[in-house]
Design a protein around this motif. Structure first.
Motif, short mmCIF file in Angstrom:
data_model
loop_
_atom_site.label_atom_id
_atom_site.label_comp_id
_atom_site.label_asym_id
_atom_site.label_seq_id
_atom_site.Cartn_x
_atom_site.Cartn_y
_atom_site.Cartn_z
N TYR A 190 0.88 -1.17 0.00
CA TYR A 190 0.00 0.00 0.00
C TYR A 190 0.91 1.21 0.00
N ARG A 191 0.68 2.10 -0.97
CA ARG A 191 1.50 3.30 -1.06
C ARG A 191 0.60 4.51 -0.98
N GLU A 192 1.02 5.47 -0.17
CA GLU A 192 0.26 6.70 0.03
C GLU A 192 0.00 7.36 -1.32
N LEU B 277 -21.64 -6.25 12.12
CA LEU B 277 -22.60 -5.16 12.01
C LEU B 277 -22.01 -3.94 11.29
N GLY B 278 -21.29 -4.20 10.20
CA GLY B 278 -20.77 -3.11 9.38
C GLY B 278 -19.50 -2.46 9.91
N ALA B 279 -18.92 -3.02 10.96
CA ALA B 279 -17.69 -2.46 11.53
C ALA B 279 -16.57 -3.49 11.44
N VAL B 280 -15.33 -2.99 11.30
CA VAL B 280 -14.16 -3.86 11.24
C VAL B 280 -13.40 -3.69 12.56
N TYR B 281 -13.11 -4.84 13.20
CA TYR B 281 -12.41 -4.86 14.48
C TYR B 281 -11.09 -5.61 14.37
N LEU B 282 -10.07 -5.10 15.03
CA LEU B 282 -8.80 -5.81 15.16
C LEU B 282 -8.96 -6.83 16.27
N THR B 283 -8.71 -8.11 15.94
CA THR B 283 -8.87 -9.19 16.92
C THR B 283 -7.61 -10.02 17.05
N ASP B 284 -6.48 -9.49 16.62
CA ASP B 284 -5.20 -10.20 16.62
C ASP B 284 -4.51 -10.00 17.97
N ASP B 285 -4.20 -11.08 18.66
CA ASP B 285 -3.55 -11.01 19.97
C ASP B 285 -2.10 -10.56 19.89
N ASP B 286 -1.49 -10.59 18.72
CA ASP B 286 -0.06 -10.30 18.58
C ASP B 286 0.24 -8.83 18.32
N VAL B 287 -0.77 -8.01 18.05
CA VAL B 287 -0.56 -6.60 17.77
C VAL B 287 -1.64 -5.77 18.44
N THR B 288 -1.37 -4.48 18.63
CA THR B 288 -2.37 -3.55 19.15
C THR B 288 -2.48 -2.37 18.19
N PHE B 289 -3.68 -1.85 18.06
CA PHE B 289 -3.92 -0.71 17.18
C PHE B 289 -3.18 0.51 17.71
N ASP B 290 -2.49 1.23 16.83
CA ASP B 290 -1.80 2.46 17.20
C ASP B 290 -2.52 3.68 16.63
N HIS B 291 -2.73 3.70 15.31
CA HIS B 291 -3.45 4.82 14.70
C HIS B 291 -3.82 4.47 13.26
N ALA B 292 -4.79 5.19 12.72
CA ALA B 292 -5.16 5.07 11.32
C ALA B 292 -4.10 5.78 10.49
N GLY B 293 -3.80 5.22 9.30
CA GLY B 293 -2.83 5.84 8.42
C GLY B 293 -1.46 5.21 8.52
N PRO B 294 -0.49 5.80 7.80
CA PRO B 294 0.85 5.22 7.75
C PRO B 294 1.60 5.34 9.07
N ALA B 295 2.61 4.50 9.23
CA ALA B 295 3.38 4.45 10.48
C ALA B 295 4.08 5.77 10.77
N ASP B 296 4.47 6.50 9.75
CA ASP B 296 5.21 7.74 9.98
C ASP B 296 4.31 8.96 10.11
N ALA B 297 3.00 8.78 10.14
CA ALA B 297 2.07 9.90 10.26
C ALA B 297 1.26 9.77 11.54
N VAL B 298 1.75 10.40 12.60
CA VAL B 298 1.05 10.37 13.88
C VAL B 298 0.45 11.75 14.09
N ASP B 299 -0.83 11.81 14.50
CA ASP B 299 -1.49 13.09 14.72
C ASP B 299 -0.63 13.99 15.61
N GLY B 300 -0.46 15.23 15.15
CA GLY B 300 0.27 16.20 15.94
C GLY B 300 1.78 16.09 15.78
#
Length: 146
Positions: A57-59, A105-128
């Motif tokens: 996936y490329r921006e 019900l129309g929503a996508v959930y992360l259910t992987d025990d090996d990772v935790t959600f950090d943020h939407a978007g690319p790894a190098d783009a953190v809000d603020g």
């Protein structure tokens, strides 16, 4: 089972995918791309198996899809979007790394025990955290490109 809301199914485009960043157990950040299939949503870590620094996936482009496959933009290897397996090109015989997600019900959930959600978007783009050192200047609203 613990789960984290990622996005709605409607936000995952038919082509291109939806990108988010997860944290691995070692604290590193890894991009994950959600891809829409005819019968649901699947999530893959955003790198080619042949060359791990090559993003699928490329921006600005998204994930290039062809005939039910995810195309590596560098080598042209095609990974089956449903299974992650590649049977051609330099990545032949490899399989993308899946990240467990659940659709309900129309929503996508992360259910992987090996990772935790950090943020939407690319790894190098953190809000603020824009790292542009131009905090005293207004953001550009121009749509011109050169």
């Amino acid at each position: 089972m613990p789960r984290t809301h990622l996005t709605s199914v409607d936000d995952v485009p038919d082509r291109g995918g939806w990108l988010c960043t997860v944290e691995e157990s070692d604290g590193s950040l890894r991009e994950v791309v959600l891809v829409r299939l005819a019968d649901g949503i699947v999530a893959w870590k955003n790198f080619c198996q042949h060359e791990t620094d090559q993003k699928l996936y490329r921006e600005g482009v998204g994930t290039v899809m062809r005939d039910g496959g995810i195309v590596c933009p560098k080598h042209g290897s095609v990974f089956d979007a449903a299974t992650g397996h590649c049977d051609n090109g330099k990545a032949a015989g490899s399989t993308l790394v899946e990240v467990d997600v659940t659709v309900e019900l129309g929503a996508v959930y992360l259910t992987d025990d090996d990772v935790t959600f950090d943020h939407a978007g690319p790894a190098d783009a953190v809000d603020g955290d824009d790292d542009d050192d131009d905090d005293d200047l207004p953001d550009s609203t121009s749509h011109l490109s050169f």
